[in-house]
Design a protein around this motif. Structure first.
Motif, PDB file in Angstrom:
ATOM      1  N   CYS A 159      43.349  39.144  45.165  1.00  0.00           N
ATOM      2  CA  CYS A 159      43.546  39.797  43.862  1.00  0.00           C
ATOM      3  C   CYS A 159      42.932  41.190  43.759  1.00  0.00           C
ATOM      4  O   CYS A 159      43.157  41.878  42.758  1.00  0.00           O
ATOM      5  N   SER A 160      42.170  41.609  44.738  1.00  0.00           N
ATOM      6  CA  SER A 160      41.523  42.924  44.699  1.00  0.00           C
ATOM      7  C   SER A 160      40.718  43.053  43.406  1.00  0.00           C
ATOM      8  O   SER A 160      39.936  42.171  43.082  1.00  0.00           O
ATOM      9  N   THR A 161      40.910  44.114  42.654  1.00  0.00           N
ATOM     10  CA  THR A 161      40.171  44.328  41.403  1.00  0.00           C
ATOM     11  C   THR A 161      40.795  43.592  40.222  1.00  0.00           C
ATOM     12  O   THR A 161      40.299  43.686  39.108  1.00  0.00           O
ATOM     13  N   GLY A 162      41.897  42.874  40.479  1.00  0.00           N
ATOM     14  CA  GLY A 162      42.549  42.122  39.408  1.00  0.00           C
ATOM     15  C   GLY A 162      43.607  42.898  38.655  1.00  0.00           C
ATOM     16  O   GLY A 162      44.130  42.431  37.653  1.00  0.00           O
ATOM     17  N   TYR A 163      43.958  44.083  39.136  1.00  0.00           N
ATOM     18  CA  TYR A 163      44.892  44.938  38.398  1.00  0.00           C
ATOM     19  C   TYR A 163      46.261  44.287  38.185  1.00  0.00           C
ATOM     20  O   TYR A 163      46.851  44.414  37.120  1.00  0.00           O
ATOM     21  N   PHE A 164      46.779  43.558  39.188  1.00  0.00           N
ATOM     22  CA  PHE A 164      48.086  42.913  39.042  1.00  0.00           C
ATOM     23  C   PHE A 164      47.988  41.727  38.091  1.00  0.00           C
ATOM     24  O   PHE A 164      48.775  41.595  37.150  1.00  0.00           O
ATOM     25  N   GLY A 165      47.015  40.867  38.341  1.00  0.00           N
ATOM     26  CA  GLY A 165      46.831  39.699  37.488  1.00  0.00           C
ATOM     27  C   GLY A 165      46.513  40.062  36.051  1.00  0.00           C
ATOM     28  O   GLY A 165      46.917  39.363  35.119  1.00  0.00           O
TER      29      GLY A 165
ATOM     30  N   LEU B 202      49.586  40.472  34.066  1.00  0.00           N
ATOM     31  CA  LEU B 202      50.145  39.172  33.684  1.00  0.00           C
ATOM     32  C   LEU B 202      49.304  38.526  32.584  1.00  0.00           C
ATOM     33  O   LEU B 202      49.835  37.900  31.667  1.00  0.00           O
ATOM     34  N   GLY B 203      47.995  38.703  32.668  1.00  0.00           N
ATOM     35  CA  GLY B 203      47.102  38.173  31.650  1.00  0.00           C
ATOM     36  C   GLY B 203      47.352  38.788  30.285  1.00  0.00           C
ATOM     37  O   GLY B 203      47.208  38.120  29.253  1.00  0.00           O
ATOM     38  N   GLU B 204      47.749  40.047  30.261  1.00  0.00           N
ATOM     39  CA  GLU B 204      48.056  40.710  28.993  1.00  0.00           C
ATOM     40  C   GLU B 204      49.237  40.057  28.281  1.00  0.00           C
ATOM     41  O   GLU B 204      49.395  40.204  27.072  1.00  0.00           O
ATOM     42  N   LEU B 205      50.049  39.330  29.028  1.00  0.00           N
ATOM     43  CA  LEU B 205      51.181  38.605  28.440  1.00  0.00           C
ATOM     44  C   LEU B 205      50.786  37.189  28.029  1.00  0.00           C
ATOM     45  O   LEU B 205      51.624  36.403  27.607  1.00  0.00           O
ATOM     46  N   GLY B 206      49.506  36.852  28.175  1.00  0.00           N
ATOM     47  CA  GLY B 206      49.007  35.557  27.746  1.00  0.00           C
ATOM     48  C   GLY B 206      48.910  34.504  28.824  1.00  0.00           C
ATOM     49  O   GLY B 206      48.541  33.363  28.552  1.00  0.00           O
ATOM     50  N   HIS B 207      49.208  34.864  30.058  1.00  0.00           N
ATOM     51  CA  HIS B 207      49.111  33.895  31.146  1.00  0.00           C
ATOM     52  C   HIS B 207      47.660  33.756  31.594  1.00  0.00           C
ATOM     53  O   HIS B 207      46.873  34.696  31.490  1.00  0.00           O
ATOM     54  N   GLU B 208      47.312  32.578  32.094  1.00  0.00           N
ATOM     55  CA  GLU B 208      45.979  32.334  32.640  1.00  0.00           C
ATOM     56  C   GLU B 208      46.018  32.680  34.124  1.00  0.00           C
ATOM     57  O   GLU B 208      46.731  32.042  34.893  1.00  0.00           O
ATOM     58  N   VAL B 209      45.258  33.686  34.518  1.00  0.00           N
ATOM     59  CA  VAL B 209      45.318  34.169  35.897  1.00  0.00           C
ATOM     60  C   VAL B 209      43.967  33.994  36.575  1.00  0.00           C
ATOM     61  O   VAL B 209      42.948  34.484  36.095  1.00  0.00           O
ATOM     62  N   TRP B 210      44.014  33.279  37.694  1.00  0.00           N
ATOM     63  CA  TRP B 210      42.854  33.094  38.558  1.00  0.00           C
ATOM     64  C   TRP B 210      43.049  33.953  39.789  1.00  0.00           C
ATOM     65  O   TRP B 210      44.183  34.187  40.208  1.00  0.00           O
TER      66      TRP B 210
ATOM     67  N   GLN C 234      33.994  41.431  41.952  1.00  0.00           N
ATOM     68  CA  GLN C 234      33.202  41.612  40.736  1.00  0.00           C
ATOM     69  C   GLN C 234      34.004  42.346  39.659  1.00  0.00           C
ATOM     70  O   GLN C 234      33.906  42.031  38.480  1.00  0.00           O
ATOM     71  N   LYS C 235      34.809  43.305  40.066  1.00  0.00           N
ATOM     72  CA  LYS C 235      35.668  44.010  39.110  1.00  0.00           C
ATOM     73  C   LYS C 235      36.767  43.097  38.601  1.00  0.00           C
ATOM     74  O   LYS C 235      37.129  43.146  37.428  1.00  0.00           O
ATOM     75  N   ALA C 236      37.300  42.249  39.483  1.00  0.00           N
ATOM     76  CA  ALA C 236      38.346  41.310  39.073  1.00  0.00           C
ATOM     77  C   ALA C 236      37.825  40.328  38.030  1.00  0.00           C
ATOM     78  O   ALA C 236      38.566  39.911  37.133  1.00  0.00           O
ATOM     79  N   LYS C 237      36.556  39.960  38.142  1.00  0.00           N
ATOM     80  CA  LYS C 237      35.972  39.016  37.190  1.00  0.00           C
ATOM     81  C   LYS C 237      35.994  39.554  35.761  1.00  0.00           C
ATOM     82  O   LYS C 237      35.954  38.777  34.806  1.00  0.00           O
ATOM     83  N   ASP C 238      36.060  40.870  35.614  1.00  0.00           N
ATOM     84  CA  ASP C 238      36.112  41.478  34.280  1.00  0.00           C
ATOM     85  C   ASP C 238      37.485  41.347  33.632  1.00  0.00           C
ATOM     86  O   ASP C 238      37.596  41.486  32.412  1.00  0.00           O
ATOM     87  N   VAL C 239      38.540  41.100  34.430  1.00  0.00           N
ATOM     88  CA  VAL C 239      39.886  41.114  33.860  1.00  0.00           C
ATOM     89  C   VAL C 239      40.685  39.828  34.086  1.00  0.00           C
ATOM     90  O   VAL C 239      41.746  39.656  33.483  1.00  0.00           O
ATOM     91  N   LEU C 240      40.205  38.942  34.947  1.00  0.00           N
ATOM     92  CA  LEU C 240      40.904  37.684  35.199  1.00  0.00           C
ATOM     93  C   LEU C 240      40.116  36.517  34.603  1.00  0.00           C
ATOM     94  O   LEU C 240      38.931  36.640  34.329  1.00  0.00           O
ATOM     95  N   HIS C 241      40.779  35.383  34.433  1.00  0.00           N
ATOM     96  CA  HIS C 241      40.120  34.223  33.834  1.00  0.00           C
ATOM     97  C   HIS C 241      39.027  33.653  34.732  1.00  0.00           C
ATOM     98  O   HIS C 241      37.949  33.311  34.255  1.00  0.00           O
ATOM     99  N   LYS C 242      39.334  33.521  36.017  1.00  0.00           N
ATOM    100  CA  LYS C 242      38.354  33.049  36.991  1.00  0.00           C
ATOM    101  C   LYS C 242      38.636  33.738  38.312  1.00  0.00           C
ATOM    102  O   LYS C 242      39.787  34.007  38.644  1.00  0.00           O
TER     103      LYS C 242
END
Length: 161
Positions: free
Chosen positions: A39-45, A48-56, A66-74
């Motif tokens: 997931c890298s920094t979580g930019y793609f997920g 998807l999360g902005e559309l209400g999906h739960e993204v791990w 650590q950056k991905a943890k700021d924008v993804l669910h887990k």
């Protein structure tokens, strides 16, 4: 941090856009539980999360995760093989391998194992760099095969497709 991009869905000939659209086709109006491998920094997920999906996410690079943890669910910090062995019984609607399987030692095994983590109607969405791209063909016609830090001939790719 190796890979990071901005998701621009207006660019149709782009692996991010194609993968994003495939996930949206699968949702059928429902909120999805998605696993993004690499997931890298979580930019793609995050898109998807902005559309209400739960993204791990699963990300082996600690700083990037650590950056991905700021924008993804887990976010699981480590390799997908370890995530699978430690999370048996977990299910997702979508598992995304966006330009990841070419980095795996045993990609076939990982893809087979991912089936066990899908819900009944779940899907795997994968993209790989195209080694037959015209730029690579031109390089080969010149007698060159030059690895780089990023892109199709990324020196960390173990396989080419």
């Amino acid at each position: 941090m190796k890979y990071e991009a901005t998701i621009n869905l207006s660019k149709k000939n782009n692996s991010h856009t194609l993968a994003f659209e495939e996930v949206l086709r699968h949702r059928d109006g429902r909120k999805l539980k998605i696993l993004e491998v690499g997931c890298s920094t979580g930019y793609f997920g995050a898109a998807l999360g902005e559309l209400g999906h739960e993204v791990w996410g699963v990300e082996p690079h600690k700083e990037t995760s650590q950056k991905a943890k700021d924008v993804l669910h887990k976010v699981y910090v480590g390799f997908v093989e370890d995530f699978f062995s430690r999370n048996e019984g977990m299910r997702f609607d979508v598992i995304i391998f966006g330009d990841v399987i070419e980095h795996l030692v045993d990609s076939v095994s990982v893809l087979k194992k991912s089936i066990n983590f899908l819900n009944f109607d779940g899907i795997v969405v994968a993209s790989v760099p195209n080694v037959a791209h015209i730029a690579i063909r031109a390089m080969m016609l010149e007698g060159r095969w030059e690895y780089s830090d990023l892109g199709i001939l990324d020196r960390t790719h173990l396989r080419f497709y």
